[in-house]
Design a protein around this motif. Sequence first.
Motif, short mmCIF file in Angstrom:
data_model
loop_
_atom_site.label_atom_id
_atom_site.label_comp_id
_atom_site.label_asym_id
_atom_site.label_seq_id
_atom_site.Cartn_x
_atom_site.Cartn_y
_atom_site.Cartn_z
N GLU A 1 78.53 48.84 34.80
CA GLU A 1 79.78 49.05 35.56
C GLU A 1 80.45 47.73 35.88
O GLU A 1 81.67 47.60 35.78
N ASN A 2 79.67 46.73 36.27
CA ASN A 2 80.26 45.42 36.60
C ASN A 2 80.79 44.72 35.36
O ASN A 2 81.81 44.02 35.42
N ARG A 3 80.14 44.88 34.21
CA ARG A 3 80.65 44.28 32.98
C ARG A 3 81.97 44.92 32.57
O ARG A 3 82.90 44.24 32.15
N ALA B 1 84.66 43.67 34.97
CA ALA B 1 85.01 42.27 34.69
C ALA B 1 85.91 42.16 33.46
O ALA B 1 86.88 41.40 33.46
N GLU B 2 85.61 42.93 32.42
CA GLU B 2 86.43 42.90 31.21
C GLU B 2 87.82 43.44 31.49
O GLU B 2 88.82 42.87 31.06
N GLU B 3 87.91 44.53 32.24
CA GLU B 3 89.22 45.11 32.58
C GLU B 3 90.03 44.13 33.42
O GLU B 3 91.23 43.95 33.18
N ASP B 4 89.39 43.50 34.40
CA ASP B 4 90.09 42.53 35.25
C ASP B 4 90.58 41.33 34.44
O ASP B 4 91.71 40.87 34.62
N LYS C 1 93.61 42.33 32.26
CA LYS C 1 94.83 42.47 33.06
C LYS C 1 95.38 41.11 33.48
O LYS C 1 96.58 40.92 33.55
N ALA C 2 94.49 40.15 33.75
CA ALA C 2 94.91 38.84 34.23
C ALA C 2 95.39 37.92 33.10
O ALA C 2 96.06 36.93 33.35
N HIS C 3 95.04 38.24 31.86
CA HIS C 3 95.37 37.38 30.73
C HIS C 3 96.14 38.15 29.66
O HIS C 3 95.70 38.25 28.51
N LEU C 4 97.27 38.67 30.05
CA LEU C 4 98.08 39.43 29.10
C LEU C 4 98.65 38.50 28.04
O LEU C 4 98.97 37.35 28.31
#
Length: 62
Positions: free
Chosen positions: A22-24, A27-30, A33-36
Amino acid sequence: MKAAFKGKGEGPEWMSSHPGTENRIKAEEDYTKAHLCADCETLKWDKKAILASLDKANTKTK
């Protein structure tokens, strides 16, 4: 990933060499989203061309 690990228990995250599933995922989703990427194109896979290229490479190594 979530589907692959469904029903399989995970031990405590602190005992693992990797973050929990779940944390991985989070982290990938975040990160995504932060590096479009404004000028990135969606990858287009040409399976026939890839397989032909692999066959050609395998023929050369034999």
